[in-house]
Design a protein around this motif. Structure first.
Motif, short mmCIF file in Angstrom:
data_model
loop_
_atom_site.label_atom_id
_atom_site.label_comp_id
_atom_site.label_asym_id
_atom_site.label_seq_id
_atom_site.Cartn_x
_atom_site.Cartn_y
_atom_site.Cartn_z
N MET A 122 0.88 -1.02 0.01
CA MET A 122 -0.10 -0.07 0.00
C MET A 122 0.77 1.14 -0.16
SD MET A 122 -3.08 -0.59 2.61
CE MET A 122 -4.13 -1.60 2.60
N ALA A 123 0.32 2.13 -0.88
CA ALA A 123 1.01 3.60 -0.61
C ALA A 123 0.64 4.27 0.65
CB ALA A 123 0.50 4.37 -1.81
N PRO A 124 1.84 4.88 1.26
CA PRO A 124 1.80 5.65 2.69
C PRO A 124 0.42 6.41 2.87
CG PRO A 124 3.89 5.69 1.75
CD PRO A 124 3.02 5.16 0.44
N GLU A 125 -0.18 7.11 1.69
CA GLU A 125 -1.27 7.83 1.73
C GLU A 125 -2.72 7.17 2.00
OE1 GLU A 125 -0.46 7.95 -2.98
OE2 GLU A 125 0.57 7.77 -0.81
N MET A 126 -2.53 5.82 1.81
CA MET A 126 -3.68 4.91 1.91
C MET A 126 -3.86 4.59 3.34
SD MET A 126 -3.60 2.28 -1.26
CE MET A 126 -5.51 1.61 -1.17
N VAL A 127 -2.58 4.41 4.08
CA VAL A 127 -2.76 4.08 5.26
C VAL A 127 -2.57 5.49 6.35
CG1 VAL A 127 -1.36 2.86 7.27
CG2 VAL A 127 -1.28 1.94 5.05
N CYS A 128 -1.96 6.24 5.98
CA CYS A 128 -1.89 7.43 6.70
C CYS A 128 -3.09 8.48 6.73
CB CYS A 128 -0.49 8.34 6.33
SG CYS A 128 1.02 7.14 6.65
N SER A 129 -3.48 9.10 5.42
CA SER A 129 -4.49 9.76 5.52
C SER A 129 -5.73 9.08 4.94
CB SER A 129 -4.05 10.86 4.59
OG SER A 129 -4.17 10.44 3.10
N LYS A 130 -5.81 7.90 4.43
CA LYS A 130 -6.89 7.31 3.89
C LYS A 130 -7.73 8.08 2.82
CE LYS A 130 -7.73 4.49 8.05
NZ LYS A 130 -8.54 3.79 8.78
#
Length: 467
Positions: free
Chosen positions: A178-186
């Motif tokens: 997963m790209a970080p933005e999927m986990v961090c900001s959704k």
């Protein structure tokens, strides 16, 4: 388990279990009235479906029924009964990319590049239809066969039609990819697929994903960290490959490489994908090369032979007929031999030009004592020529490009006069030499690329013997 049996489907005989997940199990199957046709059947239990999984399944069916591409898994049909929904797809004998990497530990760069080209061509096709996969990982990339391996992008359960800059907020996919933005900001968009490509490329080359962890908490910590991804120093990879990895694995999606830049990146090189037109393009360049050669225009002929070879490599890979392949290979060997001869002639001519250029460059340096930046750029040009004469083509090309970048800026600011004339002539000479070196470096790349194709076939066959 005793008494276990796969679901029953009237037109097919279901045999080996190929894999299973939360909602579905995949089987190898044969069509009853055509024993030669082998398919894969994804059996989805209706009891296991909630509202979200029904939507995912419908999306997968919709997308696979409308897309047809050589590197996307073909959905042949779908059926249902009281207990199951069946997705009938083409059968991929080579297993998935995850298992393939695991059995080989790491993949050679040339093999990885061929696989990347195939994946990129599928993603370009989807991009042009505003479709994002959103769950790219090696487990969802299949190898079609053993003798002529082709990647097939599969499992479109999380895919979405991404119109313009649509954003989605639900968490989808596998955390490791997963790209970080999927986990961090959704909050994310289609660019998450580019991050996942970077992770897959990294894993193929180095044997593990960049966020490989022993626990989910460790994985989450790495994903949420602000540290940039460090690339291992071993095994060594080419400059183009390293550049692509560094531009894909950027945490900020606004700074990450764009889709268009990814598709045109020199390591992806979609222009030279094996296809039906490859031989036609190669032949056109050869015809022109022979004409130039006959007219004594050796430098132009060498360039054209090099360009022809760039298309002969994919033409060889695309050709399935053994006799035709050998005939093409024989011709290619002749063209390479002629290119070798021309290289000697052109190199000799260029060396005399290099020697002639030294005196004018020294004069130009004498006239540039009052311009330290110009003087320094000319020093870099001298270093480039020195590396060139030593036969260190890659280092020389780097230095040529550095010096030209500066000298062209200097030329734009230089007023009319003798120094400007000399500077203009110097730039022309350096550009000519840099272009020659580029073509020279391509001349023999066909051998290593052709070897890469052979290694790819051997790798698949080897991995199958390990399975």
């Amino acid at each position: 388990m005793a008494g276990w049996a796969p679901p029953r489907l009237s037109d097919f005989i279901l045999t080996d279990k190929l894999g299973s997940g939360t909602y579905a199990t995949v089987y190898k199957a044969y069509r009853r009235h055509n024993t030669r046709e082998v398919v894969a059947i994804k059996c989805v239990s209706k009891k296991s479906l909630n509202k979200a999984s029904v939507e995912n399944l419908l999306t997968e069916i919709e997308i696979l029924k409308t897309v047809h591409h050589p590197h996307i898994l073909e959905l042949k049909d779908f059926q249902w009964d009281r207990d199951y929904i069946f997705l009938i797809t083409e059968y991929c004998a080579g297993g998935d990319l995850s298992r393939f990497i695991r059995t080989r530990r790491i993949l050679p760069e040339k093999v990885t590049q061929i696989f990347l080209q195939q994946l990129a061509s599928a993603l370009k096709f989807l991009y042009e239809k505003n479709i994002s996969h959103l769950d790219l990982k090696p487990q969802n990339i299949l190898l079609s066969s053993l003798d002529r391996p082709h990647l097939k992008l599969a499992d479109f359960g999380f895919a979405q039609h991404m119109i313009c800059q649509d954003e989605y907020q639900s968490l989808r996919g596998s955390p490791l990819y997963m790209a970080p933005e999927m986990v961090c900001s959704k909050h994310y968009d289609a660019r998450v697929d580019l991050w996942s490509v970077g992770v897959i490329l990294y894993e193929a080359l180095f044997g593990r994903a960049p966020f490989a962890s022993r626990s989910f908490s460790e994985l989450e910590e790495k994903i949420r960290s602000n540290q940039s991804i460090e690339l291992p120093t071993r095994p060594q990879v080419s400059r183009e490959c390293r550049d692509l990895l560094q531009r894909l694995l950027v945490r900020d999606p606004d700074q990450r490489i764009s889709f268009l830049d990814f598709f045109s990146h020199p390591f992806v090189d979609l222009e030279h994908m094996p296809c039906a037109e490859s031989l036609q393009k190669a032949t056109a360049f050869v015809v022109e090369a022979v004409e130039k050669d006959g007219a004594g225009e050796h430098a132009a002929a060498l360039t054209l032979y090099c360009r022809a070879l760039e298309y002969f490599i994919p033409a060889l890979h695309y050709e399935t007929d053994v006799r035709r392949k050998e005939a093409i290979r024989s011709k290619v060997c002749q063209y390479v031999s002629r290119a070798e001869e021309l290289k000697v002639v052109v190199s000799s001519n260029n060396k005399s030009l290099l020697q002639q250029g030294i005196s004018s460059r020294e004069l130009l340096k004498e006239m540039s004592q009052d311009k330290p930046r110009l003087f320094a750029a000319l020093d870099v040009a001298s270093a480039a020529v020195a590396k060139d004469e030593e036969g260190m083509a890659t280092d020389a090309l780097d230095l040529y490009q550095q010096s030209l970048g500066e000298l062209i800026l200097m030329l734009a600011a230089e007023s009319a006069g003798r120094r400007r004339e000399l500077l203009h002539a110097e730039i022309q000479g350096l550009m000519k030499r840099a272009e020659f070196l580029k073509e020279q470096m391509k001349t023999y790349d066909w051998k290593s690329q052709s070897l890469g194709q052979e290694m790819l076939t051997e790798s698949v066959q080897s991995s199958c013997s390990l399975q």
